[in-house]
Design an enzyme around this catalytic site. Structure first.
Site, PDB file in Angstrom:
ATOM      1  CD  GLU A   1      -2.813   1.191   2.447  1.00 25.02           C
ATOM      2  OE1 GLU A   1      -3.692   2.080   2.504  1.00 25.02           O
ATOM      3  OE2 GLU A   1      -2.743   0.271   3.282  1.00 25.02           O
TER       4      GLU A   1
ATOM      5  CG  ASN B   1      -7.520   2.725   5.504  1.00 27.19           C
ATOM      6  OD1 ASN B   1      -8.234   1.754   5.298  1.00 27.19           O
ATOM      7  ND2 ASN B   1      -7.164   3.096   6.719  1.00 27.19           N
TER       8      ASN B   1
ATOM      9  CG  ASN C   1      -9.302  -1.097   2.113  1.00 24.09           C
ATOM     10  OD1 ASN C   1      -8.795  -2.177   2.373  1.00 24.09           O
ATOM     11  ND2 ASN C   1      -9.237  -0.071   2.968  1.00 24.09           N
ATOM     12  CD  GLU C   2      -9.724  -1.885   6.619  1.00 25.58           C
ATOM     13  OE1 GLU C   2      -9.714  -0.724   7.070  1.00 25.58           O
ATOM     14  OE2 GLU C   2      -8.896  -2.754   6.962  1.00 25.58           O
TER      15      GLU C   2
ATOM     16  CE1 TYR D   1      -2.726  -5.491   9.679  1.00 25.68           C
ATOM     17  CE2 TYR D   1      -5.005  -4.766   9.524  1.00 25.68           C
ATOM     18  CZ  TYR D   1      -3.763  -4.935   8.945  1.00 25.68           C
ATOM     19  OH  TYR D   1      -3.551  -4.555   7.638  1.00 25.68           O
TER      20      TYR D   1
ATOM     21  CD  GLU E   1      -5.650  -4.199   4.929  1.00 26.65           C
ATOM     22  OE1 GLU E   1      -5.394  -3.853   6.102  1.00 26.65           O
ATOM     23  OE2 GLU E   1      -6.172  -3.433   4.105  1.00 26.65           O
TER      24      GLU E   1
END
Length: 502
Positions: free
Chosen positions: A27, A72, A172-173, A244, A292
């Protein structure tokens, strides 16, 4: 000493391992790209500016696929800023990481790097501030034969042949309110479906990944997946998950038990996928792209800058975690979870490749070194190929605040029928030795080919100052008798045992 018994039979398998679970993630964040994989002034840099020392470590690590350009970052990114003559590319303010993006590296450069690194590209499109039109444009640029505007633009930029990118992420997210262009599940489900539908009209050969939850503790987890899948199921191949784990301060046993949360997370999402499949009367299964994942270890960081400490800089050194031996054990168990569910987890991207929550660390104008987490990844990427065996565990367990029954020894077994080998991976979660007996039903061990362990007497040991402080060693700690192998596991260790069968 703890004692555990593991039983396995080649007649009972979970699924064939997809090599893409050994993926990673690049990223435009901090020093991941600039002075990470790319540093034209570096003494090892190739003709494209990519660090040769990093490329060597990536190949040795066994990385098979890499997701790009975010993260992000992608939710406020215009891919067209990163193509064409470098000197004409705009400098932009990246809102995700409050940095200045020079756009010196863009899509074409990444594809050159992916080719040099021998990895399959996974490309994410912007569904935060962009949408259907931009997704179709970048797909045409990458995958279509020349003869139309964007494919001709690719050729004009020096790339006559299509790139043929197979896997595409729809944003993404998008469940996270930190995301630029954050959407509700209804809003995201609609735009993701319409974008995916159009992309598959343009190129029916691609596979699509929709955003699932960005963490198992997100308040919308579960409801988000169901709503998104009810909109998107017909055009999807995968749903993504991100996770995470930190919490080292809670103690080792509590910290290492978090891999069980990941197991539950995967199982829950698969159940939702299958529920929606039945509800919508669809024939194909949706699998998981865990694109991720990693350990978040800010308590051990030496360079503790955040984006707020260094706003609007170019490639600032932010969030550069330094991993310990203890971190490597949870990391190993997380990767082992993908092998355990090889039937449905087909892609995974360790996050990130360089400098931030990374396996590989670089010094600007200097050397490269690897963290303890590098080694479990490299060993599994090299040796865990074939089918995952269904196993039964009996033996010592412990309780913690989140799970009543945590196996003292985590494990997974992989059978390679072509080579006639079984490889066993262990994580000893205990601060004492453990004897593991593996009963191979219908198989008879002939020889121990490899016995490699990662451990250190100091569980907080890192490779930051002494770059070879935590490294794997070969041990003679395996014995065979009949159809059983016995392994004496070192306290707080990761171990791989490879067995040739008769």
């Amino acid at each position: 000493m703890r004692h555990v018994t593991i039983k396995a039979d080649t007649a009972f398998t979970k699924g064939r391992i997809d090599d893409r679970i050994y993926g990673s993630f690049v990223e435009h964040m901090g020093r991941v790209v600039y002075t990470g994989i790319y540093e034209p002034s570096h003494k090892t840099a190739d003709e494209n500016g990519f660090r040769g020392d990093v490329l060597q470590k990536v190949r040795q690590m066994g990385v098979t696929a890499v997701r790009y350009p975010g993260g992000n970052f992608v939710s406020n990114y215009d891919w067209r800023d990163g193509i064409g003559p470098v000197e004409k590319r705009p400098r932009k303010r990246d809102l995700a990481w409050k940095s200045i993006e020079t756009n010196e590296v863009g899509l074409d450069e990444f594809m050159k790097w992916a080719d040099a690194a021998e990895v399959a590209p996974i490309y994410a499109v912007n569904l935060g501030t962009k949408g259907i039109e931009e997704a179709l444009a970048v797909l045409e640029y990458c995958n279509m034969e020349t003869g139309t505007y964007y494919s001709d633009l690719r050729a004009a930029n020096g790339h006559e042949k299509p790139y043929g990118i197979r896997t595409w992420c729809l944003g993404n997210e998008m469940d996270g309110d930190w995301q630029i262009g954050h959407k509700t599940a209804e809003e995201y489900g609609r735009i993701a479906y319409e974008t995916g539908k159009a992309m598959k009209i343009l190129d029916p050969s691609i596979e699509l990944v929709a955003c699932g939850s960005s963490m198992s503790t997100n308040p919308t987890f579960g409801d988000w997946e169901q709503t998104v899948l009810e909109h998107c199921y017909p055009c999807l191949d995968y749903i993504s998950l991100h996770q995470y784990y930190g919490g080292q301060e809670k103690g080792t046993s509590e910290f290492l038990a978090q891999s069980l949360d990941m197991e539950r997370y995967i199982e829950t999402v698969l159940n939702i996928c299958d529920y929606v499949r039945v509800k919508k009367k669809m024939s194909h299964k949706i699998n998981i792209c865990f694109d991720e994942w990693g350990v978040w270890s800010m308590s051990d960081v030496q360079v503790q800058k955040s984006v707020e400490d260094a706003p609007w800089q170019t490639a600032p050194a932010i969030s550069e975690q330094i991993y310990t031996m203890e971190d490597a054990l949870l990391f190993a168990s997380m990767l082992m979870n993908f092998i355990k569910r090889a039937d449905r987890v087909k892609i995974a991207c360790q996050s990130l490749l360089t400098n931030i929550s990374s396996c590989i660390m670089t010094e600007k104008d200097g050397g490269v070194w690897v963290q303890p987490v590098y080694y479990p990844f490299a060993l599994m990427a090299k040796y865990a190929h074939g089918v995952t065996l269904d196993t039964r565990y009996t033996g010592d367990t412990y309780a913690c605040s989140t799970f009543e029954t945590v196996p003292c020894v985590d494990h997974v077994l992989v059978y390679d029928g072509q080579k006639h080998e079984v490889t066993v991976f262990f994580v000893n979660r205990m601060e004492e030795s453990a004897e593991a007996t593996v009963s191979l039903q219908g198989m008879e061990p002939e020889a121990v080919l490899k016995s490699i362990a990662l451990f250190h007497e100091d569980k907080k040991a890192t490779n930051q100052k002494e770059h070879d402080c935590v490294t794997p060693v070969e041990l003679e700690n395996v014995s065979c008798s009949g159809n059983e192998i016995s392994v004496e596991l070192v306290p707080l260790s990761f171990q791989m045992v490879q067995i040739r069968l008769k």
